[in-house]
Scaffold this motif. Structure first.
Motif, PDB file in Angstrom:
ATOM      1  N   PRO A   1       0.820  -1.226   0.000  1.00  0.00           N
ATOM      2  CA  PRO A   1       0.000   0.000   0.000  1.00  0.00           C
ATOM      3  C   PRO A   1       0.852   1.274   0.000  1.00  0.00           C
ATOM      4  N   PHE A   2       2.164   1.133   0.116  1.00  0.00           N
ATOM      5  CA  PHE A   2       3.019   2.332   0.093  1.00  0.00           C
ATOM      6  C   PHE A   2       4.281   2.036  -0.706  1.00  0.00           C
ATOM      7  N   LYS A   3       5.038   3.114  -0.968  1.00  0.00           N
ATOM      8  CA  LYS A   3       6.297   2.954  -1.689  1.00  0.00           C
ATOM      9  C   LYS A   3       7.433   2.810  -0.689  1.00  0.00           C
ATOM     10  N   LEU A   4       8.299   1.853  -0.901  1.00  0.00           N
ATOM     11  CA  LEU A   4       9.432   1.704   0.012  1.00  0.00           C
ATOM     12  C   LEU A   4      10.368   2.903  -0.112  1.00  0.00           C
ATOM     13  N   THR A   5      10.985   3.276   0.990  1.00  0.00           N
ATOM     14  CA  THR A   5      11.994   4.335   0.911  1.00  0.00           C
ATOM     15  C   THR A   5      13.274   3.749   0.308  1.00  0.00           C
TER      16      THR A   5
ATOM     17  N   ASP B   1      16.246   3.812   1.477  1.00  0.00           N
ATOM     18  CA  ASP B   1      17.017   3.091   2.498  1.00  0.00           C
ATOM     19  C   ASP B   1      16.435   1.710   2.777  1.00  0.00           C
ATOM     20  N   GLN B   2      15.136   1.616   2.742  1.00  0.00           N
ATOM     21  CA  GLN B   2      14.514   0.298   2.924  1.00  0.00           C
ATOM     22  C   GLN B   2      14.932  -0.637   1.802  1.00  0.00           C
ATOM     23  N   LYS B   3      14.936  -0.096   0.580  1.00  0.00           N
ATOM     24  CA  LYS B   3      15.317  -0.927  -0.574  1.00  0.00           C
ATOM     25  C   LYS B   3      16.767  -1.380  -0.469  1.00  0.00           C
TER      26      LYS B   3
ATOM     27  N   GLY C   1      17.589   1.267  12.261  1.00  0.00           N
ATOM     28  CA  GLY C   1      16.790   2.343  11.677  1.00  0.00           C
ATOM     29  C   GLY C   1      15.938   2.984  12.737  1.00  0.00           C
ATOM     30  N   ASP C   2      15.809   4.282  12.620  1.00  0.00           N
ATOM     31  CA  ASP C   2      15.047   5.055  13.575  1.00  0.00           C
ATOM     32  C   ASP C   2      13.662   4.444  13.809  1.00  0.00           C
ATOM     33  N   VAL C   3      13.083   4.764  14.946  1.00  0.00           N
ATOM     34  CA  VAL C   3      11.733   4.287  15.225  1.00  0.00           C
ATOM     35  C   VAL C   3      10.804   4.765  14.114  1.00  0.00           C
ATOM     36  N   GLY C   4       9.971   3.869  13.634  1.00  0.00           N
ATOM     37  CA  GLY C   4       9.014   4.247  12.603  1.00  0.00           C
ATOM     38  C   GLY C   4       9.599   4.301  11.206  1.00  0.00           C
ATOM     39  N   SER C   5      10.836   3.883  11.065  1.00  0.00           N
ATOM     40  CA  SER C   5      11.462   3.958   9.741  1.00  0.00           C
ATOM     41  C   SER C   5      11.045   2.780   8.862  1.00  0.00           C
ATOM     42  N   GLY C   6      10.345   1.822   9.432  1.00  0.00           N
ATOM     43  CA  GLY C   6       9.827   0.720   8.642  1.00  0.00           C
ATOM     44  C   GLY C   6      10.784  -0.454   8.511  1.00  0.00           C
ATOM     45  N   LYS C   7      11.281  -0.925   9.636  1.00  0.00           N
ATOM     46  CA  LYS C   7      12.186  -2.071   9.601  1.00  0.00           C
ATOM     47  C   LYS C   7      11.419  -3.378   9.399  1.00  0.00           C
ATOM     48  N   THR C   8      10.213  -3.428   9.989  1.00  0.00           N
ATOM     49  CA  THR C   8       9.463  -4.681   9.956  1.00  0.00           C
ATOM     50  C   THR C   8       9.268  -5.192   8.533  1.00  0.00           C
ATOM     51  N   ILE C   9       8.925  -4.291   7.656  1.00  0.00           N
ATOM     52  CA  ILE C   9       8.632  -4.708   6.285  1.00  0.00           C
ATOM     53  C   ILE C   9       9.885  -5.275   5.595  1.00  0.00           C
ATOM     54  N   VAL C  10      11.031  -4.737   5.945  1.00  0.00           N
ATOM     55  CA  VAL C  10      12.282  -5.239   5.372  1.00  0.00           C
ATOM     56  C   VAL C  10      12.527  -6.672   5.832  1.00  0.00           C
TER      57      VAL C  10
ATOM     58  N   LEU D   1      12.762   8.512   7.076  1.00  0.00           N
ATOM     59  CA  LEU D   1      11.442   8.049   7.462  1.00  0.00           C
ATOM     60  C   LEU D   1      10.592   7.998   6.200  1.00  0.00           C
ATOM     61  N   PRO D   2       9.530   7.174   6.211  1.00  0.00           N
ATOM     62  CA  PRO D   2       8.644   7.127   5.048  1.00  0.00           C
ATOM     63  C   PRO D   2       8.106   8.515   4.693  1.00  0.00           C
ATOM     64  N   LYS D   3       7.812   8.683   3.442  1.00  0.00           N
ATOM     65  CA  LYS D   3       7.302   9.968   2.930  1.00  0.00           C
ATOM     66  C   LYS D   3       6.024  10.385   3.627  1.00  0.00           C
ATOM     67  N   GLY D   4       5.822  11.695   3.720  1.00  0.00           N
ATOM     68  CA  GLY D   4       4.543  12.203   4.190  1.00  0.00           C
ATOM     69  C   GLY D   4       4.447  12.334   5.699  1.00  0.00           C
ATOM     70  N   ARG D   5       5.486  11.867   6.415  1.00  0.00           N
ATOM     71  CA  ARG D   5       5.437  12.033   7.864  1.00  0.00           C
ATOM     72  C   ARG D   5       5.778  13.475   8.209  1.00  0.00           C
ATOM     73  N   LYS D   6       4.980  14.057   9.092  1.00  0.00           N
ATOM     74  CA  LYS D   6       5.291  15.422   9.520  1.00  0.00           C
ATOM     75  C   LYS D   6       6.287  15.361  10.667  1.00  0.00           C
TER      76      LYS D   6
ATOM     77  N   VAL E   1       5.295  -0.454  19.615  1.00  0.00           N
ATOM     78  CA  VAL E   1       3.881  -0.524  19.247  1.00  0.00           C
ATOM     79  C   VAL E   1       3.526   0.493  18.178  1.00  0.00           C
ATOM     80  N   ASP E   2       2.633   0.097  17.324  1.00  0.00           N
ATOM     81  CA  ASP E   2       2.302   0.903  16.162  1.00  0.00           C
ATOM     82  C   ASP E   2       0.838   1.325  16.226  1.00  0.00           C
ATOM     83  N   ILE E   3       0.591   2.551  16.680  1.00  0.00           N
ATOM     84  CA  ILE E   3      -0.782   3.050  16.756  1.00  0.00           C
ATOM     85  C   ILE E   3      -0.824   4.428  16.102  1.00  0.00           C
TER      86      ILE E   3
ATOM     87  N   GLY F   1       3.789  10.160  15.528  1.00  0.00           N
ATOM     88  CA  GLY F   1       4.281  10.640  14.231  1.00  0.00           C
ATOM     89  C   GLY F   1       4.264   9.542  13.194  1.00  0.00           C
ATOM     90  N   ARG F   2       3.333   8.603  13.334  1.00  0.00           N
ATOM     91  CA  ARG F   2       3.290   7.467  12.431  1.00  0.00           C
ATOM     92  C   ARG F   2       2.164   7.584  11.411  1.00  0.00           C
ATOM     93  N   SER F   3       1.647   8.795  11.269  1.00  0.00           N
ATOM     94  CA  SER F   3       0.616   8.995  10.256  1.00  0.00           C
ATOM     95  C   SER F   3       0.868  10.357   9.621  1.00  0.00           C
TER      96      SER F   3
END
Ligand code: ADP
Ligand code: MG
Length: 682
Positions: A256-260, A262-264, A286-295, A443-448, A549-551, A578-580
């Protein structure tokens, strides 16, 4: 006859009281005593004439005692010792407080050395409270560079000097474990010389050389330990699985999203490793929320699709369950059997049987995964999330699950560990020297960017008002309680208190829940579920329990007693929000008005990422905060030299030389064994 291994109680000067104190510092033998180093020196090396003394300056004089007497001060319960001393150029008054016994040593007519500061006392210039000793050829406390030790456990520097100096000749019994060619190449002095000079240096430059040699020792032993570990691991075999481009491409396309980028890159590095027969030993940092799980998940997918098993270990049940959800969701199409193995798993025996038979492709779980009774059919990849939450031994255990492949060759799984604790370069070159490292810096795109504010007591109300407004707009908040101490009991108390305060006084109109380690796993699960489903507004938690935790709807993070935490740790907490795409806010509550504390906390407002904070933390608090290191038993010297990148590189080069040239001698082997027994890297 004393020797280097003589117990300290056999030194006459060590009575039962001092023995206790020394034992408390773990000083049991003369060798231990020698390895208790001073942290600085007083330079009393220049002897001045009395007529050269200047007010406010520290100097040493050599003079004869003309008179000396004790006076009991009237109101205060104090004894004042006053002396008059004289050299060829003049006389001067000397004073001490509460050391009446001095008149026994510094008798009239004796030639004495006095080192101290010249100050005005009652309008008369005098030396007040100087270090003293009878003038001899070889002085200990004056007339030289004088070692100052950390005065813990009621052991004064004067006592330690008095103890060490006369037996310093025993340093010649210390064997040097460093091969000569290393010493030569890296310009290092001999070990016994270094020990002698670190205590009683002949010059500042020799003191520095001594410190260098001794710091080098420890760094070098760490390097050798980690490099040997790496070498050992390289001799093992793992299942090599060629990169399945089609599989991964399709998977990525359907995300549902594009990998960064660094993730690639990280994923690519992992796929490369896995395609080799040498076991991977990689840390995904990788920083918190940087998306390690998907890797990690992609690596798992590839292995599982090839028919081998994957184990994924997380530090808490909540996290394991969250990962299970993610895996189930993203791997729905792939017809893999994914199972959860945690303490509260029902039908555990049956599940274990299925795992042993290879009927489960991916097992996600907690410590349950490293229990003796669990075996795999063909485990090819072990993943450890939040690796710093596990001990080294536990990590190793997961990888040591050996199994036999068809032709009888034993294999061990590839190991991927993950952490959000940013690790400074000096540490990746030492403690983590046996690991390859992949970094996710973006961090993934679009995070403020999270808005972070330091809240002092007088701004509290305003912050609470703001939080209420946010929650009325359907947002949620985490509250992290202050770190009281390491005990769970105290943590519990602090959560309870916070709960009382927030639910009764501050936010009686909101729905508040709390979570802590003492709850049953079922209860924790319910609480997390309610929070995720937005049935509660605020979740109060201890500092230790909820990593990862991811909320996404939680956009507010309140950290009580923020000054008690390390910067890197605060950064970790902040990563829960900051995960949305919504704006998130982090409030650092502090009751401390200390300028220094707040300066430190301000770093977190300005730092650009976790790595910058980690470097700052390392400077401010030392490496102990890189979780686990404090308990690792690393000697102080390593701690101190962990920011000396130059020396670290040198030590690494030297350790490499030992391995490449296969240099070995008994002393080195012994020292290395001993070192590995005292620290717990393995
Ligand atoms: P961490 O590195 O802290 O473990 P997670 O793997 O939990 O982070 O990812 C945090 C959140 O970001 C998850 O909800 C995940 O689905 C999402 N995410 C991961 N990668 C991306 C990406 N490239 N773009 C957008 N969201 C992503
Ligand atoms: Mg994570």
């Amino acid at each position: 006859m004393l020797n280097i291994d003589t117990k300290i109680e056999e030194i006459k000067k060590v009575g039962p009281i001092y023995l206790k104190k020394l034992h408390r510092l773990n000083i049991k033998t003369i060798r231990d005593l020698f390895f208790h180093f001073p942290h600085r020196y007083d330079d009393f090396s220049q002897i001045s004439f009395i007529n050269e003394l200047k007010q406010g300056q520290v100097s040493t004089i050599q003079a004869n005692v003309v008179e000396i007497k004790n006076t009991r001060l009237f109101h205060k319960r104090m004894v004042l010792t006053e002396a008059l001393v004289k050299d060829d150029t003049g006389t001067i008054k000397v004073t001490w407080f509460n050391q009446p016994y001095l008149i026994e040593t510094l008798k009239k007519g004796e030639l004495v050395n006095l080192s101290g500061k010249l100050t005005f006392t009652k309008k008369i210039l005098c030396l007040s409270n100087p270090s003293y000793e009878l003038a001899k050829k070889d002085t200990i406390h004056t007339g030289r560079l004088v070692p100052i030790y950390h005065e813990t456990e009621g052991l004064s520097s004067r006592y330690l000097r008095y103890l060490i100096k006369p037996i310093l000749y025993l340093t010649e019994q210390i064997d040097d474990f460093l091969p000569n060619e290393i010493k030569k190449q890296f310009d290092l002095i001999d070990l016994n010389h270094a020990i002698e000079q670190i205590h009683f240096p002949n010059s500042i430059s020799l003191a520095q050389k001594a410190r260098q040699r001794l710091s080098f020792n420890e760094l070098f032993l760490i390097q050798l330990t980690t490099l040997k570990q790496k070498q050992k691991l390289n001799q093992e075999t793992a299942i090599n699985i060629p990169f399945n481009e089609q599989l991964i491409k399709t998977f990525v396309k359907n995300l549902p999203f594009k990998l960064t980028d660094d993730q690639k890159i990280s994923a690519w590095e992992i796929f490369q490793d896995i395609s080799k027969k040498q076991p991977m030993n990689r840390l995904l940092n990788g920083d918190v929320g940087s998306g390690k799980t998907i890797v990690a998940l992609m690596a798992g997918l590839e292995i599982a699709k090839k028919g081998y098993q994957v184990a994924f270990m997380a530090p808490t049940e909540i996290l394991a369950k969250q990962h299970l959800e993610t895996f189930d969701q993203l791997l729905k199409k792939y017809k893999l059997k994914i199972a959860l193995l945690i303490g509260s798993t029902k039908n555990k025996a049956q599940l274990k049987k299925q795992i042993a038979q290879g009927k489960v492709d991916i097992v996600i779980g907690t410590h349950a995964l490293i229990q003796e009774s669990l075996s795999f059919k063909n485990l090819a990849l072990a993943i450890i999330d939040e690796q710093h939450r596990f001990g080294v031994a536990q990590r190793a255990k997961l990888q040591k699950r050996v199994y036999q492949i068809e032709d009888g060759l034993p294999t061990i799984p590839h190991l991927l560990s993950m952490t959000a604790t940013p690790i400074p370069r000096t540490l990746t070159l030492t403690i983590y020297g046996d690991l390859d490292i992949s970094l996710i810096k973006q961090l993934p795109k679009g995070r403020k960017k999270i808005i972070t504010k330091l809240i002092t007591p007088n701004n509290r109300q305003k912050a609470y008002d703001f939080i209420r407004k946010q929650i009325k707009q359907k947002k949620q908040a985490f509250v992290i309680c202050p770190l009281i101490d390491e005990s769970e009991k105290m943590d519990l108390k602090s959560v309870n208190q916070e709960y009382e305060k927030l639910s009764k006084e501050i936010f009686p109109d909101l729905k508040i829940a709390m979570i802590h380690g003492k709850l049953k796993s079922k209860e924790k699960e319910e609480i997390m579920k309610d929070f995720k489903n937005k049935e509660t507004d605020i979740l109060i938690s201890t500092s230790v329990i909820e990593v990862g935790v991811d909320i996404p709807n939680a956009t507010i993070m309140i950290i009580e007693g923020a000054d008690r935490f390390g910067l890197a740790q605060l950064h970790q907490f902040r990563g829960r929000i900051g995960r949305s795409t919504h704006q998130s806010y982090c409030f650092l509550f502090t009751d401390s008005n200390a300028k220094k504390t707040n300066e430190r906390l301000k770093a977190i407002l300005t730092a650009k990422d976790g790595f910058e904070l980690a470097e700052k933390d390392l400077k401010i608090r030392g490496p102990g905060d890189f979780t686990g290191l404090r308990q690792s038993g690393l000697p102080d010297l390593i701690m101190a030299s962990l920011d000396d990148l130059d020396l670290i590189k040198k030590s690494r080069k030297a350790a490499n030389m030992i391995i490449e040239k296969n240099i070995s001698n008994l002393e080195l082997e012994n020292k290395l064994n001993q070192f590995q027994n005292t620290i717990h890297l393995e």
